[in-house]
Design a protein around this motif. Structure first.
Motif, PDB file in Angstrom:
ATOM      1  N   GLN A 156     -11.002  25.666   0.471  1.00 24.57           N
ATOM      2  CA  GLN A 156     -12.192  26.540  -0.087  1.00 24.57           C
ATOM      3  C   GLN A 156     -12.877  25.851  -1.338  1.00 24.57           C
ATOM      4  O   GLN A 156     -11.965  24.847  -2.086  1.00 24.57           O
ATOM      5  N   VAL A 157     -13.872  25.731  -1.269  1.00 20.21           N
ATOM      6  CA  VAL A 157     -14.773  25.358  -2.406  1.00 20.21           C
ATOM      7  C   VAL A 157     -15.755  26.216  -3.150  1.00 20.21           C
ATOM      8  O   VAL A 157     -16.454  26.564  -2.627  1.00 20.21           O
ATOM      9  N   PRO A 158     -15.091  26.684  -4.275  1.00 15.76           N
ATOM     10  CA  PRO A 158     -15.938  27.868  -4.968  1.00 15.76           C
ATOM     11  C   PRO A 158     -17.121  27.205  -5.647  1.00 15.76           C
ATOM     12  O   PRO A 158     -17.156  26.143  -5.950  1.00 15.76           O
ATOM     13  N   HIS A 172     -17.953  18.920   6.698  1.00 15.86           N
ATOM     14  CA  HIS A 172     -18.653  20.132   6.874  1.00 15.86           C
ATOM     15  C   HIS A 172     -18.223  21.423   6.018  1.00 15.86           C
ATOM     16  O   HIS A 172     -17.301  21.574   5.866  1.00 15.86           O
ATOM     17  N   CYS A 173     -19.230  22.367   5.949  1.00 21.19           N
ATOM     18  CA  CYS A 173     -19.002  23.569   5.412  1.00 21.19           C
ATOM     19  C   CYS A 173     -19.250  24.496   6.475  1.00 21.19           C
ATOM     20  O   CYS A 173     -20.157  24.432   7.379  1.00 21.19           O
ATOM     21  N   HIS A 174     -18.384  25.585   6.291  1.00 21.45           N
ATOM     22  CA  HIS A 174     -18.396  26.461   7.448  1.00 21.45           C
ATOM     23  C   HIS A 174     -19.482  27.763   7.351  1.00 21.45           C
ATOM     24  O   HIS A 174     -19.392  28.893   7.702  1.00 21.45           O
ATOM     25  N   ILE A 175     -20.246  27.424   6.047  1.00 24.03           N
ATOM     26  CA  ILE A 175     -21.245  28.539   6.198  1.00 24.03           C
ATOM     27  C   ILE A 175     -22.462  27.973   6.577  1.00 24.03           C
ATOM     28  O   ILE A 175     -23.098  26.895   6.185  1.00 24.03           O
ATOM     29  N   LEU A 176     -23.207  28.841   7.655  1.00 23.80           N
ATOM     30  CA  LEU A 176     -24.197  28.272   8.407  1.00 23.80           C
ATOM     31  C   LEU A 176     -25.538  27.786   7.716  1.00 23.80           C
ATOM     32  O   LEU A 176     -25.830  26.949   8.127  1.00 23.80           O
ATOM     33  N   GLU A 177     -26.007  28.534   6.561  1.00 26.17           N
ATOM     34  CA  GLU A 177     -26.961  28.166   5.990  1.00 26.17           C
ATOM     35  C   GLU A 177     -26.828  26.738   5.367  1.00 26.17           C
ATOM     36  O   GLU A 177     -27.964  25.970   5.031  1.00 26.17           O
ATOM     37  N   HIS A 178     -25.694  26.527   5.050  1.00 22.51           N
ATOM     38  CA  HIS A 178     -25.390  25.001   4.401  1.00 22.51           C
ATOM     39  C   HIS A 178     -25.921  23.911   5.733  1.00 22.51           C
ATOM     40  O   HIS A 178     -26.054  22.564   5.116  1.00 22.51           O
ATOM     41  N   GLU A 179     -25.979  24.094   6.826  1.00 21.05           N
ATOM     42  CA  GLU A 179     -26.312  23.161   7.750  1.00 21.05           C
ATOM     43  C   GLU A 179     -27.553  22.580   7.592  1.00 21.05           C
ATOM     44  O   GLU A 179     -28.057  21.524   7.616  1.00 21.05           O
ATOM     45  N   ASP A 180     -28.604  23.423   6.915  1.00 24.81           N
ATOM     46  CA  ASP A 180     -29.752  22.999   6.815  1.00 24.81           C
ATOM     47  C   ASP A 180     -29.941  22.333   5.575  1.00 24.81           C
ATOM     48  O   ASP A 180     -30.944  21.658   4.927  1.00 24.81           O
ATOM     49  N   HIS A 181     -28.904  22.150   4.651  1.00 19.41           N
ATOM     50  CA  HIS A 181     -28.867  21.449   3.178  1.00 19.41           C
ATOM     51  C   HIS A 181     -27.959  20.267   3.503  1.00 19.41           C
ATOM     52  O   HIS A 181     -27.382  19.711   2.299  1.00 19.41           O
ATOM     53  N   GLU A 182     -27.716  19.763   4.775  1.00 22.00           N
ATOM     54  CA  GLU A 182     -27.168  18.507   4.786  1.00 22.00           C
ATOM     55  C   GLU A 182     -25.412  18.689   4.428  1.00 22.00           C
ATOM     56  O   GLU A 182     -24.947  17.835   3.935  1.00 22.00           O
ATOM     57  N   MET A 183     -24.855  19.884   4.655  1.00 24.90           N
ATOM     58  CA  MET A 183     -23.440  20.106   4.376  1.00 24.90           C
ATOM     59  C   MET A 183     -22.683  19.399   5.301  1.00 24.90           C
ATOM     60  O   MET A 183     -21.356  19.742   5.633  1.00 24.90           O
ATOM     61  N   ILE A 184     -23.343  18.905   6.505  1.00 29.20           N
ATOM     62  CA  ILE A 184     -22.513  18.360   7.660  1.00 29.20           C
ATOM     63  C   ILE A 184     -22.955  16.993   7.524  1.00 29.20           C
ATOM     64  O   ILE A 184     -23.965  16.755   7.914  1.00 29.20           O
ATOM     65  N   ARG A 185     -21.903  16.199   7.142  1.00 28.75           N
ATOM     66  CA  ARG A 185     -22.191  14.688   6.903  1.00 28.75           C
ATOM     67  C   ARG A 185     -21.132  13.858   7.620  1.00 28.75           C
ATOM     68  O   ARG A 185     -20.118  14.199   8.033  1.00 28.75           O
ATOM     69  N   PRO A 186     -21.692  12.655   7.951  1.00 32.21           N
ATOM     70  CA  PRO A 186     -20.653  11.637   8.929  1.00 32.21           C
ATOM     71  C   PRO A 186     -19.842  11.023   7.625  1.00 32.21           C
ATOM     72  O   PRO A 186     -20.277  10.808   6.584  1.00 32.21           O
ATOM     73  N   LEU A 187     -18.637  10.822   8.120  1.00 31.95           N
ATOM     74  CA  LEU A 187     -17.784   9.788   7.301  1.00 31.95           C
ATOM     75  C   LEU A 187     -16.913   8.779   8.159  1.00 31.95           C
ATOM     76  O   LEU A 187     -16.613   9.003   9.183  1.00 31.95           O
ATOM     77  N   GLU A 188     -17.476   7.539   7.752  1.00 30.87           N
ATOM     78  CA  GLU A 188     -17.089   6.386   8.672  1.00 30.87           C
ATOM     79  C   GLU A 188     -15.735   5.728   8.018  1.00 30.87           C
ATOM     80  O   GLU A 188     -15.719   5.570   6.853  1.00 30.87           O
TER      81      GLU A 188
END
Length: 82
Positions: A42-44, A64-80
């Motif tokens: 969890q990230v408060p 990634h973040c499990h809050i759907l609206e965060h998908e629109d704010h690039e909270m799903i990012r690749p990690l190489e």
């Protein structure tokens, strides 16, 4: 999970943050239930959450973040991992 620290920042008109300052003196240790291997933390709001990860093989992973609206704010990012 290594812990959490409060931060302050200026919010720009586009919603991005600038002038980010982490308050290293007021960190919080992980709760007992957050210790040990985890695949979710969890990230408060208003906190920086630091994690340490190990990977058994190189490749592309996602954080990634499990809050759907965060998908629109690039909270799903690749990690190489090399």
């Amino acid at each position: 999970m290594l812990g959490r620290w409060p931060f302050t920042a200026e919010v720009k008109d586009d919603g991005s943050l600038t002038d980010i300052k982490v308050d290293e003196a007021h960190g919080q240790e992980p709760f007992p239930t957050e210790r040990g291997p985890k695949d979710t933390v969890q990230v408060p709001k208003g906190m920086v959450t630091r994690v340490k990860a190990t990977f058994d093989k190189p490749g592309m992973y996602m954080w990634h973040c499990h809050i759907l609206e965060h998908e629109d704010h690039e909270m799903i990012r690749p990690l190489e991992v090399h």
